[in-house]
Every structure is written in structure tokens, then in C-alpha cells.
Design an enzyme around this catalytic site. Structure first.
Site, PDB file in Angstrom:
ATOM      1  N   ILE A   5       2.673  -7.257  -5.144  1.00 22.55           N
ATOM      2  CA  ILE A   5       2.262  -6.754  -3.829  1.00 22.55           C
ATOM      3  C   ILE A   5       0.828  -7.159  -3.497  1.00 22.55           C
ATOM      4  CG2 ILE A   5       3.897  -4.833  -3.766  1.00 22.55           C
ATOM      5  CD1 ILE A   5       1.733  -2.995  -4.815  1.00 22.55           C
ATOM      6  N   GLY A   6       0.347  -8.156  -4.230  1.00 19.67           N
ATOM      7  CA  GLY A   6      -1.014  -8.616  -3.983  1.00 19.67           C
ATOM      8  C   GLY A   6      -1.978  -8.198  -5.072  1.00 19.67           C
ATOM      9  N   THR A  17      -8.772 -10.326 -10.789  1.00 18.12           N
ATOM     10  CA  THR A  17      -7.830  -9.527 -10.001  1.00 18.12           C
ATOM     11  C   THR A  17      -8.251  -8.051  -9.975  1.00 18.12           C
ATOM     12  OG1 THR A  17      -6.365  -9.324 -11.914  1.00 18.12           O
ATOM     13  CG2 THR A  17      -5.880 -11.083 -10.355  1.00 18.12           C
ATOM     14  N   PHE A  72       0.818  -1.220   0.000  1.00 20.40           N
ATOM     15  CA  PHE A  72       0.000   0.000   0.000  1.00 20.40           C
ATOM     16  C   PHE A  72       0.850   1.267   0.000  1.00 20.40           C
ATOM     17  CE2 PHE A  72      -1.946  -3.286   2.819  1.00 20.40           C
ATOM     18  CZ  PHE A  72      -2.772  -3.832   1.858  1.00 20.40           C
ATOM     19  N   ASN A 113      -7.642  -8.780 -16.287  1.00 21.47           N
ATOM     20  CA  ASN A 113      -8.159  -9.985 -15.625  1.00 21.47           C
ATOM     21  C   ASN A 113      -9.289  -9.515 -14.712  1.00 21.47           C
ATOM     22  OD1 ASN A 113      -8.517 -11.888 -13.434  1.00 21.47           O
ATOM     23  ND2 ASN A 113      -6.592 -12.860 -14.012  1.00 21.47           N
ATOM     24  N   ILE A 156      -9.188  -4.152 -19.082  1.00 19.38           N
ATOM     25  CA  ILE A 156      -9.088  -4.905 -17.834  1.00 19.38           C
ATOM     26  C   ILE A 156      -8.395  -6.219 -18.182  1.00 19.38           C
ATOM     27  CG2 ILE A 156     -10.386  -6.004 -15.971  1.00 19.38           C
ATOM     28  CD1 ILE A 156     -10.610  -2.906 -16.024  1.00 19.38           C
ATOM     29  N   GLY A 196      -5.441  -0.095  -9.194  1.00 18.46           N
ATOM     30  CA  GLY A 196      -5.157  -0.541  -7.829  1.00 18.46           C
ATOM     31  C   GLY A 196      -5.449   0.516  -6.783  1.00 18.46           C
ATOM     32  N   GLU A 197      -5.410   1.774  -7.171  1.00 19.35           N
ATOM     33  CA  GLU A 197      -5.617   2.846  -6.201  1.00 19.35           C
ATOM     34  C   GLU A 197      -6.890   3.639  -6.489  1.00 19.35           C
ATOM     35  OE1 GLU A 197      -1.541   4.579  -5.002  1.00 19.35           O
ATOM     36  OE2 GLU A 197      -1.213   3.576  -6.908  1.00 19.35           O
TER      37      GLU A 197
END
Lengths: 340, 759
Positions: B469-470, B654, B243, B651, B649, B724-725
Site C-alpha cells: 500500500i506504499g 522506507t 490509509f 529499511n 528498522i 506506518g501509523e
């Protein structure tokens, strides 16, 4: 973490004997060289943090007395062995049926994993989670007598508004204890001076000038059982816990309530308050104010005002007075409306 | 349908399970502190209990007496290495053991090294510092702060954006608001604790540490240790949550490396949860003043956003979210200004959508207030102010699907059933409120290198020094190679998280999928070119075919005509066992030094508001329902719906997971998360997960993520916008709006807690 000796006594008398050999009459259980451990969900934490520093741990989990692990329901009430796990008691059918307030208080505490580890006796003896107590770099009269209290003028949102002193305002965070004190439970203990029974209301001590003295127990005394008397109308009881998130958080305010009603009129009320006091807190004035009255929002509010009449707010916890009152009002009304 | 694996719509990839999922859930994934290493010694930090002053004396006798103690690294022991630098790869310029000055609470004063973890911890605990203490400055409103303009203090925050004449437009506006908002200190608290494991083999140093930036750290650590970067290897194959907290390297890494050198043994130091609050970065507390003026028709004519942010004395960390808020709507005129407020604190840093989370929270809460002031539906208000070009530089958006996101989310949420009257919606003893807000995140991309090898056996090996990082980047990089090389994902191995691999940029700013996939695409296409050349050459199996008529699928090159050739046979004919390509991707507009900077660990970012041709952002809309008890006023969130458009996108599984995690975090930011500071001492109080609350499972009920199709070839070759953010931006404002709708109380200071609703 400091090295320590770890022993597993075979029975209660052996445990008491070892404890009395390594402690004196003046030792507080939480400060003694030898300390008992059961689930370890509180003590092990505090050992890692350097808050508790026993050099000898007496693990009670191998004690051979089978009563320590049993829940016995009789005409006189219910008797919880000290080593019964919180989760087991919370799921017990007769506990849920006869004393919803007990089952709720256990179910709403901690997490599933912790409830499966923590013993009932250990749970009622859990120590405060005051941020300033938990970390050894702060002043704390409870941890180091006479060193001062950093919480008093610090970040004290979690702290108690009832039962505090100039030396300590750390909250007693337990939930189960509120149900027990409301129901006039009795704690059975055994120590080097024999066996005795302690009314639950006498087990914990308000901080006063000696916040490091937390209970009435001697350092070599073991709680063996917790007895709750038969209270037939306790089927109309509940535990309401208000917190910052839905689960796995300590109460900002909670209420244990049991009601004996004649229609809508209160014959007898039992009320205890959590999250707002330094010790398990029976709200006697609130109980009396309801006696013989019709229970409605107005009488519930009057009871709540009585419960918090002596409350002492600090900078960040003043809201707990209003929240505590509203929690009690809601708990009273919800208990009244139970189909019991 | 499996909710975790949404069916791909247009321009979306398959919801393949994560390639490392089995390793993770069976405990076979070795996180850096798990890796078994022979003859290891353990380190534990001793940290300061004051926030300002000097260490006059360090008493080490008790610590030295602990059985098993091997060494104590403290003042004087780091003199031969250089101090850390503050910047992309460095969390702070404070060299805690270079200087006896204490700049903040929890500053490292020593590292105890022992044969066991327990002995090291006990020794660290027994190290007693004596101080010459000074009165510290904690935060806003504390005596002793210094306020400076933020513009120019960070390469990422060059200026206070503005457009038109705000003062005149605001003065003339028929409807206006002028409000202040605030967000608290927050710490990342990833479940994986921070750790460093270092060992030397001769003059070669290897460091295992959870990192979002192995290349940057390699270069920065080498600089501090005054050795050749080629002699440093940073390894971080699995990361248990980052994060942003594992983006910049902290001073601990060099201290542990020095300890390992002194001892001639591997040393592992795991920072405790409590210590992480002072030794790592955090999200700075921010304050905002927002003024909005509009005509009665709802068109905004004036927007001003002023921000104040706390930082440390030595390092000017800038949050600076006005670049995004200043471009969000069709404002007419814009005025912004950001100030830094220096206090005696550790240096803040990046935390998931660092600028947008606090700044867009303030903007979107203000937008809801403005909609109320106008008597307008908040969705309609945003629709009216949808811009054709961004208001600062008048550039077009490369793509902008915000209104479609609002429409899809509103439909799924049932917004039409909302009674706009305050407090009108009830369910028994519970007040019901509904609110919404916009999510925005800049779409950036950076140079990236990757190596891809296709073997005659049909296996693919993909190497890239990015970081898992996940987010699922290992999986989506594999998917990109799978698609371009026609090889099924189970034949592809993906190696990441090692500075000896081809360099990738820091995994921050939501750039990884775009940057990594663009590089992988480039490497794969180079392999295709070679294969096609061989297959279509004279005498080849597909002689005469043109490249654009060919596809790779199922281990074959397939021509439009239907003719095909096995890749295996083509490689054999080429007399090679494999084709390996090393690709260096540089985004459009990259400077001539772009790749050099990639290797130097200082990659340049492109996209967002930086490009000439257009501004590039991903958007979303979030709708929240809250329930508030009539008596006790606790707030619960039974429903949240978010719709997001983010280009291609890769995937859907995820992507959904990232957005879902963001929305959950957003709920936590709205209602729970805050690091409490004892203002008298400038010390953090709730330094563990008992008191630092984040949502638990019971807090999250019905959560729906809608992926809105969007095609945007302008952002990067992969067509990917980072997401992701995105999910945690705006959420807190949507919750605040819903709380207002339920209660009529406008809460402007996060987190929204029960006490704010009792009064």
C-alpha cells in the site's frame, strides 16, 4: 458527461459567426448551447460535474490572430492578448517590473500546471467554486435560476461578505481580476454586434435577483485583449493572498494594492479585495479615506473599516470581515514599505 | 548524505531502494483500474441526494435512452445474493440495493453499465430517484442522536480501562485541568480512486480492486455471492494509497460482480472522488473530555479520558483510543469511558492510526495545558511521568524508548533555545511558537503465511498475499529473504496482492512488516535447515560443521572455519532444482485456531495491550515550530522534527518515508483537514480536493526524521515494531501547543484555522 460537438474556428470572425448561429441575444454565455473554451481548466471541470452543459464547444486555441498570444508593452500601458497563459504573464519581466500586483496575483493563483494551461481571458471569467454551485444535487439560483440558495443557511465559510444578495452569496475567487480592477483595466471584446471596450469594473455583475447573469458579455462575444493603462507608480504595488494553506488554495481574503506616495503621504491609492466579494471588488471608500493622509497602521485600519462598512456576514464567514480588514492593513503597510 | 536514505544505526537495515520504484515512476505498475482487459464494460454509480428516507421510485427511462447503455443494476437485482456484513472485512452492513431505505447521504441507488465510461456516467447522472424524505440527524448536537456505550460493541474495544480511585485522587490533586477537545470528520482521499473490476470465467470470479485485505475480501465476497471462496480471486498488486480506506470491502464490489455476471462481460466501476465520500469509510468526528490532576511536583495522580464518537445507525464502529491514552504515563489512577453517538451517516472506519490520532491528540494537548498549569517544561513534565509499568494492568513495556526519543528530537530541534514565555519569540512580523507531543502506536502482529523458493540458479521467488500500500513491504520482505538466504535483492522476486498467494493478514494496524517478515524468516530458515543438513551430512562439503557455525552469503554456505560450499553445488548434490518452503507463522500466544482463522480471512491480532507478558508499543516525540503573522494570523510550519523508536528498522529509507508521510499528514490534520457537513441535510459539502485541503509541497519546509535505535526481541521473531501509523500521532497536539506558545490561545477543536486566532 454529455456528448458535445467540438470545433476549432480559424479566426475570431469565424468563432463569432459560429457562436451567433447557435446562440441568441438572450442567452447567457454560461448557459448557452455553444460556449467558448480556451485553457479549459474551469469549463471542462464543470462539464464533468454536469454544472455546465454546452452541446457545442468552440475551442479558441487555434485562432490565427497573433495578437491573442502576445503581451505588448507600450507607453500607454500593457496589453495582454486573451490567450496568453497565466504562467507566461506571471513570468514576464516587464509585468513584474511595472505591475508587481499583476505578477503576484497570477503567481499566487492555482498551481504551476494550471497556470500553464489557463488563458488570461478565461481566468477573469472563471466561475465561482461555491460548493453548492459545483454539485448539481443542491439548490442554487446561479445554476438553476429560482431554485433557491443552499449556501445561504448552509456551510458558507468560503462565501462572500460583500456584494451578496438574498439570492446568492457565492464568492468570485479570481486573483488576477483584483489587480485589473484596481488598475482601471479595460477589456476588449468582439461579437456579432462588433468590437467594443468594457471597463473592467463593468465586466462582472453583482448577483442581485439574477445571479445566473455573471458578466456583461453576450453569448457570442469573445474577449480579445485586456489593456492596463500606464500607471508609473504601480511599481509600488502588491497582491497579498491569505489562505488555509501556503499554495494552491483560493483566498479567504486578499488585497490588491497600488500606492502613489509623497513621502509617507498618500497621493492616490488603488485597492481591490478578493475572496470576500461576489465580484472583483474595488474598495473605493477605502481609497478615498487614505487620500492625502499619512499611511500608518491607524490610517490603514480606518481604510479597512471603510472597505468593510457594508459587509454582511453569514453563519460561517463572519471572520472574513476581520480577516479582510487585517489583510488590507497588512497589504497597505507592506506596499508602503516596498522599495519602488 | 542522501537524506532519503539514512545511514543505518544499530538494529537497522540498509536503505535499499524500493524494488518496485522503477515500475511506479515509469508508469509500468498497473493499478487495478489501469489493467487493460478485453471487451470491458464500464459501470458508474448513481447515489442518493438525501440522508434519510425511502426511495419511492427510480426513473430509469432517460438513463436507458443513453446510447451505449447495457444494463442498470438496482433494487431487486441483488436479491439472490446476501447482504454485506459489518466487521473486519466489511465496511458496512447496509446492502444498498437490498433495501430502499436510505441510511446516509450518497448511498448507492443503482449501477449503470455501458459500453463507455462516459455513457455510463451520463446514464448514472440521468437516473432520477424520488424519495419519501425524513429529517436526518447529522452529527453531535443534532436532534435525534442516540448515545450508547462503546465497550463490547467491537472485538477491538472490549472495555473502558480503569485503575485506582480516580475521583478521590482528582479531588485531592493540587493542580488540575478539566477540558474538552474535538476532532472533525476526515476522509482518506487516497490519490488512487476506489474501483472494482470484475469478470467471470465460468463459475470462477476474478476481482481487480485496490485492497488491503485480499484474503478477507475473498471469503466475504464469496459469502455474499453464495459461492465457494475457492472460486473467488481478489487481485491488488499495486495500491495508490489506502490509509485504511481499502481495508474493509464496500457493497460496491458485490454489485459490480453481479453486473459482470448478468452481462457476461468484464465490468469496471471507478467511483468518483465525490461519490467516495459517501460510499467508502471515513474517520469519525470525536469529542473528548480530559481531566488531569497532579501534585505540585508534576506527578500525575489522576487521569480521566471520556470520548464520544459518531457512527452510523446500523453499525457500531468504535474508534476507542483510551486503551493507548490510559497507558501512556504514570498516572496513579485512570478512568475512561467511550460512547457512540448514532446519526444518519455512512459507517465510519479505519483511518491511519484510527484510535490514536484523535485520542492522543486530545491527551497530548491536555498534557501541554497541564504543563502550563504546573509552570513546568512540557518535556520535563513527561519525563517526570514516565512509567515503569503501564498503569492499567501493571505489566512492563516490552521496550519503551520515549525519553530517548524526546532527548534526541529536542537536541536536534534546539528546544533549549525556546523562551517559554507566551508570545516572547518573534521574527519580524511573525510570532514564533514551539511545541511538542508524544507519538504512540501499539505493536501488533498476526499470523501470516509465505512461500519462498530458492533455485539452483540462485534466484529466489517470494510469495505472500500481503499488500503493497506504499509502505515498502514488498521491499522489506525481499530484504529479509536476501539476508537469510545470502542472495542479493536483485535476484529476488516478490509477489504480493493476490488472494491466490499464501494468505497474509489485513494490511492494517501497522502489522504487515512484522507479520510478513516473521513468516518470510520462517520459510527462509526452513530452506537454510535443508541446505545445512545436506552440506553437513556425512560426505557433504561441510561435513562435521554445526548449523550455528554456518552462514549463507554470496550464494555460498560459509562455515566459521572459513570452509564454504556453493549453494548451487549443494542443491545439485541433493538432486533438486529448487527448495521451496511454505511457512505458516503464528505469533506467541496464538490460539489453536489462529491459522485456520488466517485462511478464513479473520486473523487474530496479538501484541499491543493484548499479551500476558508485557504491553507492546512503539513511541516517538515530535517538535514543531509555527509562525503566525501578527496581522492576518495564518499559521505556517517551517520546522518539524520527529524521533521514533520502533524495534528493528528493516529499511531506513522506507521507514523514514513512512514517518515523514505521517508527520506531514499530522500537519494537515492540525491545520487543514476536515470534511464539512451541512447539518440541515446530514450531507457532506466539500467532497473534492479543491475544498478538502491537505498539505501541498509549499506547506512542508524543514522536516527531520530521527530513527532511534531500539532492540525488542519480545514483539515478534523479526523484532519489528510497526511504524506506518506512528508518525501522524501527536503531531496535531504539537502544533496546537506551538500555537499556544506563540499566541496564548489554546485551540482545542481541530483543525486549527485562521478564524480561531482572529478573535
Amino acid at each position: 458527461m454529455r456528448p458535445f460537438v467540438y470545433e476549432q474556428p480559424a479566426d475570431i470572425s469565424a468563432a463569432v459567426a459560429i457562436a451567433s448561429r447557435f446562440t441568441t441575444n438572450d442567452d447567457q454565455p454560461t448557459r448557452a448551447n455553444a460556449q467558448f473554451i480556451a485553457g479549459g481548466t474551469n469549463l471542462a471541470d464543470y462539464m464533468k460535474l454536469g454544472v455546465a452543459e454546452p452541446n457545442r464547444l468552440l475551442d479558441l486555441n487555434r485562432l490565427k490572430e497573433s495578437g491573442l498570444r502576445q503581451i505588448r508593452v507600450t507607453d500607454d500601458g500593457i496589453r495582454f492578448g486573451a490567450l496568453v497563459r497565466m504562467g507566461e504573464a506571471a513570468d514576464h519581466a516587464e509585468v513584474k517590473r511595472r505591475y508587481p500586483v499583476i505578477a503576484d496575483s497570477l503567481r499566487l493563483a492555482a498551481s504551476g500546471q494550471i497556470r500553464n494551461m489557463a488563458s488570461l481571458a478565461g481566468n477573469i471569467l472563471q466561475r465561482t467554486r461555491c460548493e453548492y454551485f459545483r454539485e448539481t444535487s443542491w439548490q442554487c439560483n446561479k445554476r438553476v435560476p429560482g431554485s433557491g440558495c443552499a449556501a445561504m443557511e448552509g456551510f458558507n465559510r468560503q462565501h462572500a461578505v460583500l456584494g451578496g444578495s438574498d439570492a446568492c452569496i457565492a464568492t468570485y475567487h479570481g486573483d488576477f481580476a483584483q489587480a485589473l480592477i484596481a488598475l482601471d483595466a479595460v477589456v476588449h471584446a468582439e461579437g456579432s454586434r462588433g468590437a467594443r471596450s468594457i471597463p473592467f469594473a463593468k465586466l462582472h455583475r453583482q448577483p442581485g435577483d439574477t445571479p445566473h447573469i455573471e458578466t456583461d458579455l453576450a453569448a457570442d462575444e469573445i474577449i480579445t485583449a485586456i489593456a492596463v493603462p500606464a500607471v508609473p507608480w504601480a511599481r509600488r504595488s502588491l497582491y497579498l493572498k491569505i489562505r488555509d494553506r501556503e499554495s494552491y488554495a483560493f483566498a479567504l481574503a486578499s488585497a490588491a494594492v497600488a500606492l502613489d506616495l509623497d513621502g509617507e503621504t498618500v497621493r492616490e491609492a488603488r485597492i481591490a479585495l478578493g475572496g470576500v466579494a461576489t465580484v472583483p471588488w474595488r474598495a473605493g471608500a477605502a481609497e478615498q479615506s487614505l487620500q492625502g493622509k499619512k499611511l500608518d497602521e491607524t490610517s490603514a485600519e480606518a481604510a479597512a473599516d471603510a472597505a468593510f462598512a457594508q459587509a454582511q456576514p453569514r453563519q460561517h464567514n463572519a471572520f472574513k470581515i476581520e480577516l479582510g480588514k487585517r489583510t488590507l492593513v497588512r497589504a497597505l503597510l507592506e506596499t508602503r514599505d516596498m522599495k519602488a | 548524505m542522501d537524506a532519503a536514505a539514512p545511514r543505518p544505526k544499530e538494529n537497522m537495515g540498509e536503505p535499499l531502494p524500493r524494488v518496485d520504484a522503477r515500475l511506479k515512476v515509469t508508469g509500468q505498475a498497473h493499478y487495478p483500474a489501469d489493467l487493460p482487459i478485453a471487451n470491458i464494460a464500464y459501470g458508474a454509480l448513481a447515489t442518493s441526494s438525501i440522508a434519510k428516507g425511502k426511495v419511492t421510485k427510480l426513473r430509469l427511462d432517460d438513463a436507458r435512452a443513453v446510447p451505449g447503455l447495457l444494463d442498470i443494476v438496482t433494487y431487486g437485482d441483488m436479491d439472490k445474493v446476501d447482504k454485506p456484513k459489518f466487521g473486519n472485512s466489511g465496511a458496512t452492513s447496509i446492502g444498498p440495493l437490498h433495501d430502499r431505505t436510505i441510511f446516509h447521504d450518497g448511498q448507492i441507488v443503482a449501477l449503470a453499465v455501458a459500453e463507455t465510461f462516459e455513457a455510463a456516467e451520463e446514464a448514472a447522472r440521468l437516473i432520477r430517484a424520488e424519495y419519501e424524505e425524513e429529517k436526518p440527524t447529522a452529527t453531535f448536537d443534532s436532534p435525534g442522536t442516540a448515545t450508547i456505550p462503546a465497550a463490547g460493541k467491537s472485538p477491538l474495544f472490549k472495555e473502558d480501562v480503569k485503575a485506582g480511585d480516580f475521583d478521590a485522587a482528582y479531588a485531592d490533586a493540587a493542580v488540575k485541568i478539566d477540558q474538552r477537545y474535538s476532532t472533525p470528520t476526515q476522509h482518506h482521499n487516497p490519490i488512487e480512486l476506489f474501483s472494482t473490476t470484475a469478470f467471470w470465467e465460468g463459475d470462477q470470479l476474478t476481482v481487480h480492486e485496490p485492497s488491503q485485505n485480499v484474503t478477507g475480501w475473498k471469503v466475504e465476497l464469496a459469502r455474499q455471492l453464495k459461492i465457494d471462496p475457492a472460486k473467488v480471486r481478489i487481485v491488488s498488486p499495486f495500491i495508490g494509497g489506502a490509509f485504511g480506506s481499502k481495508g474493509p470491502m464496500t457493497p460496491r464490489t458485490a454489485i459490480v460482480a453481479v453486473a459482470a455476471k448478468r452481462l457476461g462481460r468484464p465490468v469496471r466501476c471507478v467511483t468518483s472522488r465525490m461519490q467516495a465520500f459517501g460510499t467508502q469509510t471515513y474517520r469519525a468526528e470525536t469529542r473528548h473530555r480530559i481531566r488531569i490532576g497532579a501534585g505540585r511536583d508534576g506527578h500525575i495522580t489522576a487521569f480521566a479520558h471520556e470520548g464520544w464518537e459518531v457512527t452510523s445507525r446500523p453499525d457500531p464502529y468504535v474508534v476507542g483510543g483510551t486503551s493507548a491514552t490510559g497507558r501512556m504515563y504514570d498516572y496513579g489512577s485512570v478512568l475512561t469511558h467511550v460512547s457512540l453517538v448514532q446519526a444518519d451517516r455512512n459507517t465510519p472506519g479505519y483511518m491511519r492510526s484510527p484510535p490514536e490520532t484523535p485520542y492522543v491528540y486530545a491527551l497530548e494537548n491536555a498534557m501541554d495545558e497541564m504543563a502550563v498549569a504546573l509552570g513546568m517544561d512540557p518535556v520535563e513534565f513527561r519525563r517526570i511521568n514516565e512509567p515503569k509499568t503501564e498503569p492499567i494492568g501493571k505489566k512492563p513495556f516490552s521496550s519503551r524508548s520515549l525519553i530517548r526519543c524526546y532527548d534526541e528530537a529536542a537536541e536536534a530541534f534546539g528546544w533549549a533555545k525556546r523562551d517559554p514565555k507566551i508570545g516572547a519569540m518573534r521574527d519580524g512580523e511573525w510570532l514564533v511558537g514551539m511545541g511538542c507531543a508524544t507519538a504512540i502506536y501499539p505493536t501488533a502482529v498476526a499470523p501470516c503465511a509465505a512461500r519462498v523458493r530458492l533455485t539452483v540458479d540462485g534466484d529466489v521467488r517470494l510469495q505472500c498475499g500481503s499488500h503493497e500500500i506504499g509502505t515498502g513491504v514488498r521491499t522489506v520482505a525481499g530484504q529479509m529473504a536476501s539476508e537469510r538466504l545470502g542472495v542479493s535483492i536483485d535476484r529476488i522476486s516478490v509477489e504480493m496482492g493476490d488472494s491466490s498467494l499464501p494468505p497474509a493478514p489485513v494490511s492494517g494496524g501497522s502489522i504487515s512488516t512484522a507479520s510478513v517478515c516473521s513468516a518470510v524468516l520462517m520459510a527462509c530458515d526452513a530452506i537454510r535447515t535443508k541446505l545445512y543438513a545436506a552440506a553437513t551430512a556425512e560426505g557433504g562439503p561441510l561435513a562435521g560443521s554445526h548449523n550455528e557455525e554456518l552462514e549463507l552469503a554470496g550464494g555460498k554456505i560459509v562455515a566459521k572455519s572459513g570452509a564454504s560450499a556453493k549453494v548451487e553445488d549443494v542443491l545439485k548434490a541433493m538432486q533438486v532444482g529448487a527448495i521451496e518452503e511454505y511457512a505458516e507463522f503464528a505469533p506467541k500466544g496464538a490460539t489453536p485456531d489462529a491459522l485456520k482463522k488466517l485462511y478464513a480471512g479473520t486473523p487474530e491480532f496479538h501484541g499491543g495491550d493484548q499479551d500476558e507478558d508485557s504491553v507492546k508499543y512503539a513511541f516517538g516525540a515530535e517538535f514543531v515550530e509555527v509562525r503566525i503573522n501578527r496581522h492576518t494570523r495564518e499559521i505556517r510550519v517551517p520546522r518539524i522534527v520527529g524521533a521514533f523508536a520502533a524495534g528493528r528498522i528493516m529499511n531506513t529509507r522506507t521507514a523514514r518515508s513512512q514517518l515523514m508521510g505521517g508527520m506531514i499528514w499530522g500537519i494537515g490534520q492540525a491545520l487543514q483537514e476536515a470534511t464539512e457537513i451541512d447539518r440541515r441535510y446530514a450531507r457532506y459539502v466539500n467532497r473534492d480536493l479543491q475544498d478538502y485541503l491537505v498539505p501541498v509541497n509549499a506547506d512542508i519546509k524543514d522536516l527531520q526524521v530521527i530513527l532511534v535505535p531500539e532492540v525488542d526481541p519480545a514483539v515478534n521473531p523479526a523484532g519489528v515494531k510497526g511504524l506506518g501509523e506512528l508518525g501522524n500521532v501527536g503531531t496535531a497536539a504539537a502544533v496546537a501547543s506551538a500555537v499556544y506558545h506563540a499566541t496564548g490561545k489554546r485551540i482545542r477543536d481541530l483543525p486549527i484555522r485562521i478564524e480561531q486566532l482572529l478573535v
